[in-house]
Scaffold this motif. Structure first.
Motif, PDB file in Angstrom:
ATOM      1  N   PRO A  58     -17.097   6.118   9.212  1.00  0.00           N
ATOM      2  CA  PRO A  58     -16.676   6.154  10.621  1.00  0.00           C
ATOM      3  C   PRO A  58     -17.694   6.838  11.535  1.00  0.00           C
ATOM      4  O   PRO A  58     -18.269   7.872  11.189  1.00  0.00           O
ATOM      5  CB  PRO A  58     -15.362   6.938  10.588  1.00  0.00           C
ATOM      6  CG  PRO A  58     -15.254   7.550   9.250  1.00  0.00           C
ATOM      7  CD  PRO A  58     -16.247   6.929   8.359  1.00  0.00           C
ATOM      8  N   SER A  59     -17.903   6.258  12.699  1.00  0.00           N
ATOM      9  CA  SER A  59     -18.836   6.827  13.673  1.00  0.00           C
ATOM     10  C   SER A  59     -18.326   8.148  14.240  1.00  0.00           C
ATOM     11  O   SER A  59     -19.114   9.003  14.631  1.00  0.00           O
ATOM     12  CB  SER A  59     -19.108   5.834  14.806  1.00  0.00           C
ATOM     13  OG  SER A  59     -17.905   5.523  15.468  1.00  0.00           O
ATOM     14  N   GLN A  63     -18.958  13.175  15.914  1.00  0.00           N
ATOM     15  CA  GLN A  63     -18.369  13.995  16.976  1.00  0.00           C
ATOM     16  C   GLN A  63     -17.887  15.348  16.466  1.00  0.00           C
ATOM     17  O   GLN A  63     -17.561  16.224  17.256  1.00  0.00           O
ATOM     18  CB  GLN A  63     -17.203  13.242  17.610  1.00  0.00           C
ATOM     19  CG  GLN A  63     -17.616  11.940  18.256  1.00  0.00           C
ATOM     20  CD  GLN A  63     -16.413  11.100  18.658  1.00  0.00           C
ATOM     21  OE1 GLN A  63     -15.271  11.546  18.612  1.00  0.00           O
ATOM     22  NE2 GLN A  63     -16.670   9.871  19.046  1.00  0.00           N
ATOM     23  N   LEU A  64     -17.823  15.512  15.158  1.00  0.00           N
ATOM     24  CA  LEU A  64     -17.361  16.771  14.574  1.00  0.00           C
ATOM     25  C   LEU A  64     -18.566  17.701  14.440  1.00  0.00           C
ATOM     26  O   LEU A  64     -19.218  17.775  13.406  1.00  0.00           O
ATOM     27  CB  LEU A  64     -16.688  16.510  13.221  1.00  0.00           C
ATOM     28  CG  LEU A  64     -15.428  15.659  13.300  1.00  0.00           C
ATOM     29  CD1 LEU A  64     -14.888  15.357  11.906  1.00  0.00           C
ATOM     30  CD2 LEU A  64     -14.360  16.336  14.144  1.00  0.00           C
ATOM     31  N   SER A  65     -18.848  18.415  15.504  1.00  0.00           N
ATOM     32  CA  SER A  65     -20.089  19.175  15.621  1.00  0.00           C
ATOM     33  C   SER A  65     -20.193  20.359  14.668  1.00  0.00           C
ATOM     34  O   SER A  65     -21.274  20.886  14.453  1.00  0.00           O
ATOM     35  CB  SER A  65     -20.274  19.657  17.061  1.00  0.00           C
ATOM     36  OG  SER A  65     -19.169  20.461  17.439  1.00  0.00           O
ATOM     37  N   ASN A  66     -19.084  20.798  14.078  1.00  0.00           N
ATOM     38  CA  ASN A  66     -19.132  21.923  13.147  1.00  0.00           C
ATOM     39  C   ASN A  66     -19.401  21.498  11.705  1.00  0.00           C
ATOM     40  O   ASN A  66     -19.607  22.351  10.842  1.00  0.00           O
ATOM     41  CB  ASN A  66     -17.829  22.729  13.208  1.00  0.00           C
ATOM     42  CG  ASN A  66     -17.700  23.492  14.506  1.00  0.00           C
ATOM     43  OD1 ASN A  66     -18.663  24.059  14.992  1.00  0.00           O
ATOM     44  ND2 ASN A  66     -16.517  23.481  15.080  1.00  0.00           N
ATOM     45  N   LEU A  67     -19.412  20.205  11.435  1.00  0.00           N
ATOM     46  CA  LEU A  67     -19.646  19.738  10.074  1.00  0.00           C
ATOM     47  C   LEU A  67     -21.065  20.067   9.629  1.00  0.00           C
ATOM     48  O   LEU A  67     -22.028  19.754  10.322  1.00  0.00           O
ATOM     49  CB  LEU A  67     -19.446  18.225   9.969  1.00  0.00           C
ATOM     50  CG  LEU A  67     -18.039  17.710   9.757  1.00  0.00           C
ATOM     51  CD1 LEU A  67     -18.032  16.183   9.740  1.00  0.00           C
ATOM     52  CD2 LEU A  67     -17.439  18.241   8.480  1.00  0.00           C
ATOM     53  N   GLU A  84     -24.471   7.971  15.158  1.00  0.00           N
ATOM     54  CA  GLU A  84     -23.886   9.244  15.587  1.00  0.00           C
ATOM     55  C   GLU A  84     -24.077  10.338  14.544  1.00  0.00           C
ATOM     56  O   GLU A  84     -24.258  11.508  14.875  1.00  0.00           O
ATOM     57  CB  GLU A  84     -22.386   9.085  15.878  1.00  0.00           C
ATOM     58  CG  GLU A  84     -22.062   8.228  17.077  1.00  0.00           C
ATOM     59  CD  GLU A  84     -22.004   6.736  16.766  1.00  0.00           C
ATOM     60  OE1 GLU A  84     -21.569   5.983  17.656  1.00  0.00           O
ATOM     61  OE2 GLU A  84     -22.403   6.318  15.668  1.00  0.00           O
ATOM     62  N   VAL A  85     -24.063   9.966  13.282  1.00  0.00           N
ATOM     63  CA  VAL A  85     -24.265  10.944  12.209  1.00  0.00           C
ATOM     64  C   VAL A  85     -25.688  11.490  12.272  1.00  0.00           C
ATOM     65  O   VAL A  85     -25.922  12.672  12.036  1.00  0.00           O
ATOM     66  CB  VAL A  85     -23.955  10.312  10.832  1.00  0.00           C
ATOM     67  CG1 VAL A  85     -24.321  11.253   9.698  1.00  0.00           C
ATOM     68  CG2 VAL A  85     -22.483   9.944  10.747  1.00  0.00           C
ATOM     69  N   GLY A  86     -26.632  10.666  12.629  1.00  0.00           N
ATOM     70  CA  GLY A  86     -28.024  11.094  12.754  1.00  0.00           C
ATOM     71  C   GLY A  86     -28.263  12.083  13.881  1.00  0.00           C
ATOM     72  O   GLY A  86     -29.284  12.765  13.914  1.00  0.00           O
ATOM     73  N   LEU A  87     -27.325  12.206  14.801  1.00  0.00           N
ATOM     74  CA  LEU A  87     -27.472  13.116  15.937  1.00  0.00           C
ATOM     75  C   LEU A  87     -26.831  14.479  15.687  1.00  0.00           C
ATOM     76  O   LEU A  87     -26.862  15.345  16.560  1.00  0.00           O
ATOM     77  CB  LEU A  87     -26.847  12.474  17.186  1.00  0.00           C
ATOM     78  CG  LEU A  87     -27.438  11.128  17.600  1.00  0.00           C
ATOM     79  CD1 LEU A  87     -26.648  10.531  18.751  1.00  0.00           C
ATOM     80  CD2 LEU A  87     -28.909  11.280  17.966  1.00  0.00           C
ATOM     81  N   MET A  88     -26.273  14.676  14.502  1.00  0.00           N
ATOM     82  CA  MET A  88     -25.578  15.930  14.191  1.00  0.00           C
ATOM     83  C   MET A  88     -26.603  17.011  13.858  1.00  0.00           C
ATOM     84  O   MET A  88     -27.179  17.008  12.772  1.00  0.00           O
ATOM     85  CB  MET A  88     -24.615  15.719  13.026  1.00  0.00           C
ATOM     86  CG  MET A  88     -23.531  14.713  13.323  1.00  0.00           C
ATOM     87  SD  MET A  88     -22.487  14.380  11.889  1.00  0.00           S
ATOM     88  CE  MET A  88     -21.566  15.916  11.795  1.00  0.00           C
ATOM     89  N   THR A  89     -26.823  17.930  14.771  1.00  0.00           N
ATOM     90  CA  THR A  89     -27.871  18.934  14.589  1.00  0.00           C
ATOM     91  C   THR A  89     -27.517  19.999  13.547  1.00  0.00           C
ATOM     92  O   THR A  89     -28.402  20.589  12.953  1.00  0.00           O
ATOM     93  CB  THR A  89     -28.181  19.634  15.929  1.00  0.00           C
ATOM     94  OG1 THR A  89     -26.974  20.211  16.436  1.00  0.00           O
ATOM     95  CG2 THR A  89     -28.737  18.644  16.935  1.00  0.00           C
ATOM     96  N   GLN A  92     -26.285  19.763   7.332  1.00  0.00           N
ATOM     97  CA  GLN A  92     -27.252  20.193   6.334  1.00  0.00           C
ATOM     98  C   GLN A  92     -27.236  19.326   5.093  1.00  0.00           C
ATOM     99  O   GLN A  92     -28.272  19.148   4.441  1.00  0.00           O
ATOM    100  CB  GLN A  92     -26.994  21.642   5.934  1.00  0.00           C
ATOM    101  CG  GLN A  92     -27.174  22.622   7.086  1.00  0.00           C
ATOM    102  CD  GLN A  92     -26.828  24.032   6.667  1.00  0.00           C
ATOM    103  OE1 GLN A  92     -26.853  24.388   5.503  1.00  0.00           O
ATOM    104  NE2 GLN A  92     -26.479  24.858   7.642  1.00  0.00           N
ATOM    105  N   ILE A  93     -26.067  18.803   4.721  1.00  0.00           N
ATOM    106  CA  ILE A  93     -25.950  17.990   3.510  1.00  0.00           C
ATOM    107  C   ILE A  93     -25.172  16.722   3.834  1.00  0.00           C
ATOM    108  O   ILE A  93     -24.068  16.779   4.355  1.00  0.00           O
ATOM    109  CB  ILE A  93     -25.225  18.777   2.383  1.00  0.00           C
ATOM    110  CG1 ILE A  93     -25.995  20.050   2.049  1.00  0.00           C
ATOM    111  CG2 ILE A  93     -25.047  17.885   1.146  1.00  0.00           C
ATOM    112  CD1 ILE A  93     -25.235  21.001   1.152  1.00  0.00           C
ATOM    113  N   LEU A  94     -25.790  15.583   3.508  1.00  0.00           N
ATOM    114  CA  LEU A  94     -25.152  14.290   3.702  1.00  0.00           C
ATOM    115  C   LEU A  94     -25.282  13.509   2.409  1.00  0.00           C
ATOM    116  O   LEU A  94     -26.402  13.211   1.975  1.00  0.00           O
ATOM    117  CB  LEU A  94     -25.805  13.516   4.850  1.00  0.00           C
ATOM    118  CG  LEU A  94     -25.349  12.073   5.052  1.00  0.00           C
ATOM    119  CD1 LEU A  94     -23.877  12.014   5.407  1.00  0.00           C
ATOM    120  CD2 LEU A  94     -26.193  11.396   6.117  1.00  0.00           C
ATOM    121  N   GLY A  95     -24.180  13.202   1.771  1.00  0.00           N
ATOM    122  CA  GLY A  95     -24.191  12.421   0.532  1.00  0.00           C
ATOM    123  C   GLY A  95     -23.451  11.124   0.711  1.00  0.00           C
ATOM    124  O   GLY A  95     -22.257  11.129   0.983  1.00  0.00           O
TER     125      GLY A  95
END
Length: 99
Positions: A58-59, A63-67, A84-89, A92-95
């Protein structure tokens, strides 16, 4: 995590506004990732890997900026990784392996 939970992810999670960690990896959960989870703004960990979840990534996760950890690997998800996931500053971990 790693129990024998079955069925779909509950939409009632939306009622837990202060939920910070959601980890149900290593179960037998099915269905799609409910859009209601997108309202859990305090969420820092979303770990649902090693289940049988279907649908797309899901895109609204973006929007969940604390993830800082998203673990979706080893499910039956399809499609592309939302921009949108690529914009999450803070991420730290994406699996997303083995989908």
């Amino acid at each position: 995590s790693t129990n024998s939970l079955t069925g779909a992810l509950p939409r009632e999670l939306v009622n837990w506004k202060d939920l910070q960690e959601f980890a149900v990896d290593g179960n037998m959960l099915t269905g799609t990732i409910p859009t209601e989870i997108g309202t859990l703004n305090a969420l820092t960990i979303f770990a649902v890997q090693n289940n049988s979840l279907t649908g797309t990534i899901p895109s609204w996760l973006g929007q969940l900026s604390n993830l800082y950890l998203i673990a979706l690997g080893e499910n039956l998800l399809s499609g592309t990784l939302p921009t949108e996931v690529g914009l999450m500053t803070g991420l730290q971990i994406l699996g997303v392996n083995n989908n």
